[in-house]
Design a protein around this motif. Sequence first.
Motif, PDB file in Angstrom:
ATOM      1  N   PHE A  40       0.830  -1.205   0.000  1.00 27.65           N
ATOM      2  CA  PHE A  40       0.000   0.000   0.000  1.00 27.65           C
ATOM      3  C   PHE A  40       0.867   1.259   0.000  1.00 27.65           C
ATOM      4  CE2 PHE A  40      -3.151  -2.900   2.167  1.00 27.65           C
ATOM      5  CZ  PHE A  40      -3.923  -3.075   1.032  1.00 27.65           C
ATOM      6  N   LEU A  41       1.964   1.227   0.739  1.00 28.14           N
ATOM      7  CA  LEU A  41       2.865   2.373   0.794  1.00 28.14           C
ATOM      8  C   LEU A  41       3.469   2.651  -0.584  1.00 28.14           C
ATOM      9  CD1 LEU A  41       3.887   4.415   2.866  1.00 28.14           C
ATOM     10  CD2 LEU A  41       5.835   2.895   3.285  1.00 28.14           C
ATOM     11  N   ALA A  42       3.833   1.594  -1.299  1.00 27.22           N
ATOM     12  CA  ALA A  42       4.381   1.766  -2.647  1.00 27.22           C
ATOM     13  C   ALA A  42       3.323   2.336  -3.594  1.00 27.22           C
ATOM     14  CB  ALA A  42       4.901   0.434  -3.180  1.00 27.22           C
ATOM     15  N   GLN A  43       2.084   1.856  -3.465  1.00 30.25           N
ATOM     16  CA  GLN A  43       1.007   2.381  -4.311  1.00 30.25           C
ATOM     17  C   GLN A  43       0.747   3.860  -4.019  1.00 30.25           C
ATOM     18  OE1 GLN A  43      -2.333  -0.147  -3.485  1.00 30.25           O
ATOM     19  NE2 GLN A  43      -1.660  -1.750  -4.882  1.00 30.25           N
ATOM     20  N   ALA A  44       1.025   4.276  -2.784  1.00 29.01           N
ATOM     21  CA  ALA A  44       0.788   5.661  -2.370  1.00 29.01           C
ATOM     22  C   ALA A  44       2.040   6.519  -2.528  1.00 29.01           C
ATOM     23  CB  ALA A  44       0.316   5.686  -0.917  1.00 29.01           C
ATOM     24  N   ASP A  45       3.010   6.022  -3.264  1.00 23.90           N
ATOM     25  CA  ASP A  45       4.264   6.758  -3.492  1.00 23.90           C
ATOM     26  C   ASP A  45       4.927   7.188  -2.188  1.00 23.90           C
ATOM     27  OD1 ASP A  45       4.001   6.523  -6.285  1.00 23.90           O
ATOM     28  OD2 ASP A  45       2.713   8.307  -6.350  1.00 23.90           O
ATOM     29  N   GLY A  46       4.862   6.321  -1.176  1.00 26.85           N
ATOM     30  CA  GLY A  46       5.544   6.578   0.089  1.00 26.85           C
ATOM     31  C   GLY A  46       4.770   7.425   1.083  1.00 26.85           C
ATOM     32  N   ASP A  47       3.570   7.839   0.752  1.00 27.31           N
ATOM     33  CA  ASP A  47       2.773   8.682   1.652  1.00 27.31           C
ATOM     34  C   ASP A  47       1.966   7.784   2.601  1.00 27.31           C
ATOM     35  OD1 ASP A  47       0.885  10.294   2.910  1.00 27.31           O
ATOM     36  OD2 ASP A  47       0.442  11.465   1.114  1.00 27.31           O
ATOM     37  N   PRO A  48       2.305   7.778   3.906  1.00 28.56           N
ATOM     38  CA  PRO A  48       1.624   6.876   4.843  1.00 28.56           C
ATOM     39  C   PRO A  48       0.125   7.150   4.981  1.00 28.56           C
ATOM     40  CG  PRO A  48       3.462   8.007   5.923  1.00 28.56           C
ATOM     41  CD  PRO A  48       3.364   8.540   4.538  1.00 28.56           C
ATOM     42  N   ARG A  50      -1.957   8.307   2.608  1.00 27.59           N
ATOM     43  CA  ARG A  50      -2.609   7.729   1.432  1.00 27.59           C
ATOM     44  C   ARG A  50      -2.592   6.214   1.506  1.00 27.59           C
ATOM     45  NH1 ARG A  50       0.353   9.591  -3.411  1.00 27.59           N
ATOM     46  NH2 ARG A  50      -1.152   8.288  -4.496  1.00 27.59           N
ATOM     47  N   ALA A  51      -1.490   5.654   2.005  1.00 22.98           N
ATOM     48  CA  ALA A  51      -1.390   4.198   2.141  1.00 22.98           C
ATOM     49  C   ALA A  51      -2.473   3.678   3.074  1.00 22.98           C
ATOM     50  CB  ALA A  51      -0.002   3.803   2.657  1.00 22.98           C
ATOM     51  N   GLU A  52      -2.732   4.399   4.150  1.00 19.21           N
ATOM     52  CA  GLU A  52      -3.777   3.988   5.093  1.00 19.21           C
ATOM     53  C   GLU A  52      -5.141   4.007   4.423  1.00 19.21           C
ATOM     54  OE1 GLU A  52      -5.604   2.618   8.554  1.00 19.21           O
ATOM     55  OE2 GLU A  52      -3.549   2.502   7.819  1.00 19.21           O
ATOM     56  N   HIS A  53      -5.401   5.010   3.600  1.00 19.52           N
ATOM     57  CA  HIS A  53      -6.682   5.069   2.886  1.00 19.52           C
ATOM     58  C   HIS A  53      -6.790   3.919   1.875  1.00 19.52           C
ATOM     59  CE1 HIS A  53      -8.360   8.665   4.606  1.00 19.52           C
ATOM     60  NE2 HIS A  53      -7.190   9.274   4.482  1.00 19.52           N
ATOM     61  N   LEU A  54      -5.694   3.615   1.203  1.00 16.83           N
ATOM     62  CA  LEU A  54      -5.704   2.483   0.283  1.00 16.83           C
ATOM     63  C   LEU A  54      -5.979   1.174   1.021  1.00 16.83           C
ATOM     64  CD1 LEU A  54      -2.682   3.418  -1.987  1.00 16.83           C
ATOM     65  CD2 LEU A  54      -5.089   3.297  -2.684  1.00 16.83           C
ATOM     66  N   ARG A  55      -5.365   1.035   2.203  1.00 20.12           N
ATOM     67  CA  ARG A  55      -5.585  -0.171   3.013  1.00 20.12           C
ATOM     68  C   ARG A  55      -7.055  -0.279   3.417  1.00 20.12           C
ATOM     69  NH1 ARG A  55      -6.259  -1.977   7.978  1.00 20.12           N
ATOM     70  NH2 ARG A  55      -6.418   0.097   8.857  1.00 20.12           N
ATOM     71  N   LYS A  56      -7.619   0.826   3.890  1.00 22.21           N
ATOM     72  CA  LYS A  56      -9.025   0.813   4.309  1.00 22.21           C
ATOM     73  C   LYS A  56      -9.944   0.495   3.134  1.00 22.21           C
ATOM     74  CE  LYS A  56      -8.653   3.798   8.329  1.00 22.21           C
ATOM     75  NZ  LYS A  56      -9.116   5.011   8.993  1.00 22.21           N
TER      76      LYS A  56
END
Length: 95
Positions: A40-48, A50-56
Amino acid sequence: MATDAERRLAASIAAHQSWAATADRAARTAPARRALYDKFLAQADGDPRRAEHLRKAYFQRLALKSARARRRARELTDEATEAEAELTSGGGSVA
């Protein structure tokens, strides 16, 4: 030759044996949890954030698919129950 059902049962037994022998469940699953977080972090270009939103979003999609599958299974069960009732009320028997 084992049937599909026998292979699934054997795999289930092996999984239960393996988990029974695992003292620290969190440590055993940590690499997989970390890999998913890193995905998720890679998909969010390192933004934690955005990664959390992708995970949710990912887990909410899974929940939605699960709810749809449960509803469909319930509908199919209801249809089968109705069909069986129709057969038995018509004088036929379900054997």
